[in-house]
Design a protein around this motif. Structure first.
Motif, short mmCIF file in Angstrom:
data_model
loop_
_atom_site.label_atom_id
_atom_site.label_comp_id
_atom_site.label_asym_id
_atom_site.label_seq_id
_atom_site.Cartn_x
_atom_site.Cartn_y
_atom_site.Cartn_z
N PHE A 1 -15.25 5.20 -4.65
CA PHE A 1 -14.77 4.31 -3.54
C PHE A 1 -14.83 2.70 -4.07
O PHE A 1 -14.12 2.22 -3.91
N THR A 2 -16.33 2.51 -4.22
CA THR A 2 -16.68 1.19 -4.25
C THR A 2 -16.08 0.49 -5.55
O THR A 2 -15.75 -0.76 -5.65
N LYS A 3 -16.03 1.49 -6.58
CA LYS A 3 -15.57 1.05 -8.07
C LYS A 3 -14.19 0.69 -7.77
O LYS A 3 -13.56 -0.22 -8.32
N LEU A 4 -13.44 1.42 -7.26
CA LEU A 4 -12.04 1.17 -6.98
C LEU A 4 -11.56 0.00 -6.19
O LEU A 4 -10.84 -0.84 -6.51
N MET A 5 -12.72 -0.36 -5.24
CA MET A 5 -12.42 -1.41 -4.16
C MET A 5 -12.80 -2.72 -5.01
O MET A 5 -11.92 -3.79 -4.73
N ILE A 6 -13.60 -2.67 -6.04
CA ILE A 6 -13.70 -3.96 -6.83
C ILE A 6 -12.74 -3.91 -8.23
O ILE A 6 -13.13 -4.74 -8.81
N THR B 1 -6.08 7.27 -10.36
CA THR B 1 -5.03 8.17 -10.96
C THR B 1 -3.73 8.10 -10.64
O THR B 1 -2.74 8.10 -11.12
N SER B 2 -3.62 8.03 -9.06
CA SER B 2 -2.44 7.92 -8.32
C SER B 2 -2.87 7.23 -6.94
O SER B 2 -3.93 7.20 -6.50
N GLY B 3 -1.67 6.85 -6.38
CA GLY B 3 -1.90 6.20 -5.01
C GLY B 3 -1.87 4.72 -5.06
O GLY B 3 -1.70 4.05 -6.28
N SER B 4 -2.00 3.97 -4.01
CA SER B 4 -2.12 2.55 -4.01
C SER B 4 -3.30 2.09 -3.38
O SER B 4 -3.70 2.64 -2.37
N ILE B 5 -3.96 0.89 -3.76
CA ILE B 5 -4.91 0.17 -3.01
C ILE B 5 -4.47 -1.30 -2.69
O ILE B 5 -4.15 -2.05 -3.59
N LEU B 6 -4.18 -1.47 -1.24
CA LEU B 6 -3.97 -2.82 -1.04
C LEU B 6 -5.17 -3.42 -0.51
O LEU B 6 -5.85 -3.03 0.49
N ILE B 7 -5.43 -4.69 -0.90
CA ILE B 7 -6.16 -5.79 -0.36
C ILE B 7 -5.53 -6.92 0.04
O ILE B 7 -4.85 -7.71 -1.04
N ASP B 8 -5.47 -7.29 1.22
CA ASP B 8 -4.65 -8.53 1.65
C ASP B 8 -3.13 -8.33 1.40
O ASP B 8 -2.13 -9.35 1.30
N GLY B 9 -2.79 -7.01 1.49
CA GLY B 9 -1.29 -6.64 1.08
C GLY B 9 -0.98 -6.79 -0.51
O GLY B 9 0.29 -6.41 -0.61
N LYS B 10 -2.03 -7.02 -1.49
CA LYS B 10 -1.62 -6.94 -2.72
C LYS B 10 -2.22 -5.61 -3.10
O LYS B 10 -3.24 -5.49 -3.05
N GLY B 11 -1.35 -5.16 -4.31
CA GLY B 11 -1.70 -3.87 -4.79
C GLY B 11 -2.63 -4.06 -5.95
O GLY B 11 -2.36 -4.71 -6.95
N HIS C 1 -4.24 -2.17 -7.70
CA HIS C 1 -4.34 -1.13 -8.63
C HIS C 1 -3.42 -1.55 -9.98
O HIS C 1 -3.27 -1.03 -10.89
N ARG C 2 -2.48 -2.78 -9.53
CA ARG C 2 -1.54 -2.94 -10.49
C ARG C 2 -2.14 -4.39 -11.33
O ARG C 2 -1.33 -4.95 -12.22
N LEU C 3 -3.37 -4.82 -11.08
CA LEU C 3 -3.88 -6.02 -11.63
C LEU C 3 -4.11 -5.91 -13.31
O LEU C 3 -4.39 -4.73 -13.61
N LYS C 4 -3.78 -6.99 -13.95
CA LYS C 4 -4.17 -6.91 -15.46
C LYS C 4 -5.44 -7.20 -15.60
O LYS C 4 -6.15 -7.85 -14.51
N ILE D 1 -8.37 -9.57 -13.00
CA ILE D 1 -9.37 -9.01 -12.23
C ILE D 1 -10.66 -10.09 -11.75
O ILE D 1 -10.98 -10.16 -10.61
N PRO D 2 -11.08 -10.85 -12.61
CA PRO D 2 -12.10 -11.89 -12.44
C PRO D 2 -11.76 -12.73 -11.25
O PRO D 2 -12.59 -13.13 -10.63
N ILE D 3 -10.38 -13.29 -11.34
CA ILE D 3 -9.66 -13.90 -10.44
C ILE D 3 -10.01 -13.27 -8.88
O ILE D 3 -10.52 -13.97 -7.99
N PHE D 4 -9.61 -12.07 -8.96
CA PHE D 4 -9.54 -11.23 -7.68
C PHE D 4 -10.90 -11.11 -7.24
O PHE D 4 -11.11 -11.20 -6.02
#
Length: 411
Positions: free
Chosen positions: A44-49, A55-65, A67-70, A74-77
């Motif tokens: 759970f925490t590894k997915l958050m950071i 594998t499937s599904g979406s993770i949104l932080i402040d409305g941004k997905g 899981h699609r980050l290149k 990631i370091p900027i996020f």
């Protein structure tokens, strides 16, 4: 806001880390994440950071997905997130101040800003007078406060704390929790993974419970559940009274049937409440069965996260290293020219020495030739003198012989 939508994570070996997770954590909320070893907290925490992707599904932080980050994004996020770990993860060869400042230096802040904010944050942690001490000179609680200062020095919107009180005694754990609560009160969203039921039970904050990769408990849901059970009991009591009255008014048999139905509803409500209590006991039992397997897993996770953070720190430091190298060429050329000149001088000096030695040898050779010629001359003179002496001796001998012949002739 943090939102998991139908999130599933399955690892390559077939292990399911999380299964169909749906949860929403609001801005400024404090939430505990609990569960037995292998329940899915680390996933759970590894997915958050964004250390791993679902594998499937979406993770949104402040409305941004996320899981699609290149990779490069990631370091900027992560600049808007802070991390606190059970084992502190401080750099042992740097002071408390330098550990906190490192996080800002990696993001390119100026020296004055780094010093100002690092000291201010250490002051918030009550460590202003310990800023120049190395981790080995600090207690466990002080080291964890340095780690928290490092995590919040950039004013992150989200703070993820993984077992931050795991290595601390009761009193120190309480102090760390007070700090985390204060950080949350300032507006930072806090997610804390823990096995300490004592801390969780004393808190009035939200509790998310994982078991076998599924979200099986949410304290908000449990609270509503308890309220619903209480309402059922109250309404059941009213219905029982009404049924008793109906028994008197409409006849014994009809009223008895109604009483039976109402009692059945009450039994169902009691059964649900019993099931809830059994579940809570099971969760508590799972938390107490923590063993060496969990500690070994924590070590592996620590090693992996250290390598990951180390690689990211290396990438962040590359522009600084390139800039440092770019500022040195003139100095390097000058040093190279000086070294080359010294080498040339040494070669010339050695050449001159060889020439002097060669000249000395030639002079010795000439002296040897002259000496040899003189010896040969002397030898010839000696031979001539010997020859002359031999001739004189022979002449004398012949002369003697003639004298004898003459004397014999005159006899």
């Amino acid at each position: 806001m943090i939102q998991f939508i139908n999130v599933t994570k399955e690892y390559r070996n077939g292990t399911v880390g999380l299964k169909d997770i749906n949860v929403k954590i609001e801005d400024g909320e404090f939430a505990f994440l609990i569960g037995a070893s292998g329940a899915g907290k680390s996933t759970f925490t590894k997915l958050m950071i964004r250390e791993i992707a679902p594998t499937s599904g979406s993770i949104l932080i402040d409305g941004k997905g996320i899981h699609r980050l290149k990779k490069r994004e990631i370091p900027i996020f992560r600049r808007n997130m802070g991390f606190v770990f059970q084992n502190y993860r401080l750099l042992s060869d740097r002071t408390a101040f330098e550990n906190v400042a490192f996080a800002m230096e990696a993001l390119g802040y100026g020296r004055d800003e780094v010093k100002k904010r690092a000291m201010y944050t250490l002051g918030q942690m009550g460590l202003a007078n310990r800023a120049q001490h190395f981790p080995a000179e600090l207690s466990g609680g002080e080291q964890q406060r340095v780690a928290i200062a490092r995590a919040i020095v950039n004013n992150p919107k989200i703070l993820v704390a993984d077992e931050p009180t795991g290595n601390l005694d009761f009193e120190t754990s309480r102090e760390i929790m007070d700090i985390l609560y204060e950080i949350n009160e300032s507006g930072t969203t806090v997610l804390m993974a823990t096995h300490d039921r004592g801390i969780v039970e004393k808190s009035h904050h939200r509790i998310l419970t994982l078991a076998n990769g599924r979200l099986v408990g949410d304290d908000n849901l449990l609270a509503g559940y308890a309220i619903g059970h209480s309402n059922v009991q109250r309404s059941t009591s009213v219905l029982l009274d009404a049924a008793e009255q109906e028994k008197n008014d409409r006849g014994f048999h009809a009223a008895t049937d109604e009483i039976g139905r109402v009692k059945s509803r009450l039994s169902m409500a009691d059964a649900v409440q019993t099931e809830k209590k059994n579940y809570e006991r099971n969760v508590a039992a799972d938390a107490k069965t923590m063993s060496a397997d969990r500690r070994e897993m924590d070590k592996k996770i620590l090693l992996h996260e250290t390598k990951t953070l180390g690689a990211e720190a290396g990438k962040t430091a590359e522009p600084m290293l390139a800039q440092a190298k770019a500022s040195q060429p003139a100095k390097t050329i000058e040093e190279t020219q000086n070294l080359r000149s010294e080498q040339i001088k040494a070669v010339l000096e050695k050449s001159n020495n060889l020439k002097r030695e060669e000249k000395s040898l030639l002079e010795k050779k000439e002296e040897t030739v002259e000496h040899t010629a003189l010896l040969e001359k002397n030898y010839k003179q000696e031979q001539q003198m010997k020859d002359a002496a031999n001739i004189a001796s022979e002449a004398k001998s012949q002369n003697d012989d003639w004298e004898k012949l003459i004397l014999e002739a005159f006899k």
